[in-house]
Design a protein around this motif. Structure first.
Motif, PDB file in Angstrom:
ATOM      1  N   SER A  42       0.845  -1.197   0.000  1.00 21.62           N
ATOM      2  CA  SER A  42       0.000   0.000   0.000  1.00 21.62           C
ATOM      3  C   SER A  42       0.874   1.239   0.000  1.00 21.62           C
ATOM      4  O   SER A  42       1.871   1.312   0.713  1.00 21.62           O
ATOM      5  CB  SER A  42      -0.879   0.006   1.244  1.00 21.62           C
TER       6      SER A  42
ATOM      7  N   ARG B 226      -0.371   4.317   0.735  1.00 20.32           N
ATOM      8  CA  ARG B 226      -0.913   5.416   1.539  1.00 20.32           C
ATOM      9  C   ARG B 226      -0.124   5.590   2.843  1.00 20.32           C
ATOM     10  O   ARG B 226       0.436   4.616   3.375  1.00 20.32           O
ATOM     11  CB  ARG B 226      -2.407   5.250   1.773  1.00 20.32           C
TER      12      ARG B 226
ATOM     13  N   SER C  97      -0.799   3.518   6.143  1.00 20.19           N
ATOM     14  CA  SER C  97      -1.083   2.134   5.738  1.00 20.19           C
ATOM     15  C   SER C  97      -0.849   1.120   6.868  1.00 20.19           C
ATOM     16  O   SER C  97       0.185   1.138   7.537  1.00 20.19           O
ATOM     17  CB  SER C  97      -0.168   1.805   4.559  1.00 20.19           C
ATOM     18  N   TYR C  98      -1.794   0.205   7.013  1.00 19.86           N
ATOM     19  CA  TYR C  98      -1.592  -0.903   7.953  1.00 19.86           C
ATOM     20  C   TYR C  98      -0.468  -1.822   7.468  1.00 19.86           C
ATOM     21  O   TYR C  98       0.280  -2.385   8.277  1.00 19.86           O
ATOM     22  CB  TYR C  98      -2.887  -1.704   8.129  1.00 19.86           C
ATOM     23  N   SER C  99      -0.359  -1.979   6.162  1.00 19.15           N
ATOM     24  CA  SER C  99       0.740  -2.803   5.641  1.00 19.15           C
ATOM     25  C   SER C  99       2.074  -2.245   6.117  1.00 19.15           C
ATOM     26  O   SER C  99       2.968  -3.000   6.529  1.00 19.15           O
ATOM     27  CB  SER C  99       0.712  -2.816   4.104  1.00 19.15           C
TER      28      SER C  99
ATOM     29  N   PRO D 299      -2.063  -5.517   1.221  1.00 19.39           N
ATOM     30  CA  PRO D 299      -3.511  -5.544   1.435  1.00 19.39           C
ATOM     31  C   PRO D 299      -4.174  -6.265   0.273  1.00 19.39           C
ATOM     32  O   PRO D 299      -3.579  -6.397  -0.805  1.00 19.39           O
ATOM     33  CB  PRO D 299      -3.884  -4.056   1.407  1.00 19.39           C
ATOM     34  N   GLU D 300      -5.391  -6.745   0.500  1.00 19.80           N
ATOM     35  CA  GLU D 300      -6.167  -7.302  -0.616  1.00 19.80           C
ATOM     36  C   GLU D 300      -6.896  -6.162  -1.320  1.00 19.80           C
ATOM     37  O   GLU D 300      -7.499  -5.321  -0.667  1.00 19.80           O
ATOM     38  CB  GLU D 300      -7.184  -8.315  -0.085  1.00 19.80           C
TER      39      GLU D 300
ATOM     40  N   ASN E 197      -9.712  -5.842  -4.284  1.00 20.54           N
ATOM     41  CA  ASN E 197     -10.650  -6.477  -5.221  1.00 20.54           C
ATOM     42  C   ASN E 197     -10.316  -7.939  -5.472  1.00 20.54           C
ATOM     43  O   ASN E 197     -10.168  -8.393  -6.606  1.00 20.54           O
ATOM     44  CB  ASN E 197     -10.731  -5.666  -6.520  1.00 20.54           C
ATOM     45  N   ARG E 198     -10.139  -8.636  -4.356  1.00 19.60           N
ATOM     46  CA  ARG E 198      -9.852 -10.083  -4.358  1.00 19.60           C
ATOM     47  C   ARG E 198      -8.547 -10.424  -5.070  1.00 19.60           C
ATOM     48  O   ARG E 198      -8.325 -11.551  -5.519  1.00 19.60           O
ATOM     49  CB  ARG E 198     -11.007 -10.885  -4.963  1.00 19.60           C
TER      50      ARG E 198
ATOM     51  N   GLN F  72      -3.063  -8.875   4.507  1.00 16.38           N
ATOM     52  CA  GLN F  72      -3.936  -8.307   5.539  1.00 16.38           C
ATOM     53  C   GLN F  72      -5.141  -7.665   4.882  1.00 16.38           C
ATOM     54  O   GLN F  72      -5.098  -7.284   3.711  1.00 16.38           O
ATOM     55  CB  GLN F  72      -3.151  -7.295   6.397  1.00 16.38           C
ATOM     56  N   SER F  73      -6.222  -7.565   5.652  1.00 21.45           N
ATOM     57  CA  SER F  73      -7.398  -6.849   5.150  1.00 21.45           C
ATOM     58  C   SER F  73      -8.218  -6.356   6.329  1.00 21.45           C
ATOM     59  O   SER F  73      -8.040  -6.806   7.468  1.00 21.45           O
ATOM     60  CB  SER F  73      -8.256  -7.756   4.263  1.00 21.45           C
ATOM     61  N   ALA F  74      -9.112  -5.450   6.010  1.00 14.11           N
ATOM     62  CA  ALA F  74      -9.978  -4.897   7.048  1.00 14.11           C
ATOM     63  C   ALA F  74     -10.986  -5.935   7.534  1.00 14.11           C
ATOM     64  O   ALA F  74     -11.377  -5.939   8.691  1.00 14.11           O
ATOM     65  CB  ALA F  74     -10.701  -3.674   6.491  1.00 14.11           C
ATOM     66  N   GLY F  75     -11.384  -6.815   6.640  1.00 19.56           N
ATOM     67  CA  GLY F  75     -12.404  -7.816   6.970  1.00 19.56           C
ATOM     68  C   GLY F  75     -11.807  -9.066   7.601  1.00 19.56           C
ATOM     69  O   GLY F  75     -10.608  -9.128   7.883  1.00 19.56           O
TER      70      GLY F  75
ATOM     71  N   VAL G 118      -7.564  -6.119  10.483  1.00 16.74           N
ATOM     72  CA  VAL G 118      -6.212  -5.632  10.794  1.00 16.74           C
ATOM     73  C   VAL G 118      -6.211  -4.504  11.823  1.00 16.74           C
ATOM     74  O   VAL G 118      -5.266  -4.393  12.613  1.00 16.74           O
ATOM     75  CB  VAL G 118      -5.477  -5.228   9.487  1.00 16.74           C
TER      76      VAL G 118
HETATM   77  C1  LIG Z   1      -9.087  -0.542  -4.177  1.00 19.97           C
HETATM   78  C2  LIG Z   1      -9.358  -1.334  -2.930  1.00 19.97           C
HETATM   79  C3  LIG Z   1      -9.889  -2.602  -3.031  1.00 19.97           C
HETATM   80  C4  LIG Z   1     -10.115  -3.369  -1.873  1.00 19.97           C
HETATM   81  N1  LIG Z   1     -10.581  -4.638  -2.015  1.00 19.97           N
HETATM   82  C5  LIG Z   1     -10.686  -5.435  -0.929  1.00 19.97           C
HETATM   83  C6  LIG Z   1     -11.027  -6.810  -1.057  1.00 19.97           C
HETATM   84  O1  LIG Z   1     -11.209  -7.333  -2.146  1.00 19.97           O
HETATM   85  N2  LIG Z   1     -11.133  -7.556   0.076  1.00 19.97           N
HETATM   86  C7  LIG Z   1     -10.911  -7.020   1.320  1.00 19.97           C
HETATM   87  O2  LIG Z   1     -11.011  -7.739   2.305  1.00 19.97           O
HETATM   88  N3  LIG Z   1     -10.568  -5.716   1.475  1.00 19.97           N
HETATM   89  C8  LIG Z   1     -10.433  -4.930   0.383  1.00 19.97           C
HETATM   90  N4  LIG Z   1     -10.042  -3.622   0.511  1.00 19.97           N
HETATM   91  C9  LIG Z   1      -9.746  -3.112   1.868  1.00 19.97           C
HETATM   92  C10 LIG Z   1      -8.253  -3.213   2.180  1.00 19.97           C
HETATM   93  O3  LIG Z   1      -7.720  -4.487   1.955  1.00 19.97           O
HETATM   94  C11 LIG Z   1      -7.998  -2.878   3.637  1.00 19.97           C
HETATM   95  O4  LIG Z   1      -8.595  -1.655   3.953  1.00 19.97           O
HETATM   96  C12 LIG Z   1      -6.517  -2.849   3.957  1.00 19.97           C
HETATM   97  O5  LIG Z   1      -6.335  -2.948   5.358  1.00 19.97           O
HETATM   98  C13 LIG Z   1      -5.824  -1.598   3.417  1.00 19.97           C
HETATM   99  O6  LIG Z   1      -4.437  -1.746   3.574  1.00 19.97           O
HETATM  100  P1  LIG Z   1      -3.498  -0.495   3.910  1.00 19.97           P
HETATM  101  O7  LIG Z   1      -3.912   0.054   5.269  1.00 19.97           O
HETATM  102  O8  LIG Z   1      -2.110  -1.070   3.955  1.00 19.97           O
HETATM  103  O9  LIG Z   1      -3.682   0.518   2.820  1.00 19.97           O
HETATM  104  C14 LIG Z   1      -9.836  -2.826  -0.613  1.00 19.97           C
HETATM  105  C15 LIG Z   1      -9.295  -1.532  -0.516  1.00 19.97           C
HETATM  106  C16 LIG Z   1      -9.053  -0.792  -1.658  1.00 19.97           C
HETATM  107  C17 LIG Z   1      -8.444   0.593  -1.529  1.00 19.97           C
END
Ligand SMILES: Cc1cc2nc3c(=O)[nH]c(=O)nc-3n(C[C@H](O)[C@H](O)[C@H](O)COP(=O)(O)O)c2cc1C
Length: 183
Positions: free
Chosen positions: A11, A13, A16-18, A76-77, A79-80, A112-115, A148
């Motif tokens: 990521s 940003r 970023s959590y990453s 981060p993930e 869009n899958r 990692q992901s938010a979900g 995360v």
């Molecule tokens: C363009 C975009 C697509 C995303 N698609 C998914 C997804 O497919 N599955 C998921 O669980 N989270 C998805 N997310 C949420 C991110 O994975 C999540 O917020 C992550 O912690 C962000 O990482 P960062 O803090 O390092 O930027 C998406 C976020 C963005 C910006």
């Protein structure tokens, strides 16, 4: 053993959590393992027509991949799958023909992901690309850091049990790297 490991933070940003995960890894790495960020955010999108006069960021990134013993991805993930910039970085270091820098390069994926699923689909997409380009991806233990935001004490440090899990993962990665070391 000693190993110099490049860290690709998926990521771009600021908060970023990453990045926060990557930063937490420094104190968890085993003795002799050095973690250094290898930036990829400035790489022009791969275009074979540019190879005749390769962009400087490509050259910097390729030199980086070549110089490190292994590469650790914290992603981060999206869009899958994975962020497009990460895929582009892998493409850049796999070319030109005959100079694929991923062949035999040990790698580790932390997703990692938010979900709740922890970036499972993104991790699989990344492992598919890395394996396809010749990297030797550590198969186990797998790292899916779901929800995360809960893995950090508000704006503070990573929670203790996640730290201990990642400490163990890095110890395994150290062993994995040593299997493929050319030294
Ligand atoms: C363009 C975009 C697509 C995303 N698609 C998914 C997804 O497919 N599955 C998921 O669980 N989270 C998805 N997310 C949420 C991110 O994975 C999540 O917020 C992550 O912690 C962000 O990482 P960062 O803090 O390092 O930027 C998406 C976020 C963005 C910006």
């Amino acid at each position: 053993m000693t190993s110099n490991v490049a860290v690709i933070i998926g990521s771009l940003r600021q908060a970023s959590y990453s990045r926060r995960i990557a930063q937490a890894l420094h104190e968890l790495a085993p003795a002799g393992m050095t973690l250094t960020e290898l930036p990829h955010g400035d790489l022009p999108i791969y275009n074979g027509d540019l190879e005749a006069n390769a962009p400087q960021p490509w050259e910097r990134f390729r030199t980086g991949v070549q110089g490190f013993d292994a590469v650790l991805f914290v992603v981060p993930e999206y869009n899958r799958s994975i962020p497009g910039g990460v895929k582009n970085a892998i493409d850049v270091a796999s070319k030109p023909n005959g100079k694929n820098l991923w062949v035999g390069k040990p790698s580790l994926v932390m997703a990692q992901s938010a979900g709740p699923l922890g970036g499972l689909a993104g991790s699989f997409a990344l492992k598919q690309t890395l394996t396809g380009s010749g990297s030797v991806v550590m198969p186990h233990p797998e790292v899916y850091l779901g929800r995360v935001a809960t893995l950090f004490d508000s704006d503070g440090p990573m929670v203790a049990d996640t730290k201990e899990f990642l400490r163990g993962v890095l110890a395994n990665f150290d062993t994995w790297i040593s299997r493929f070391a050319s030294r």
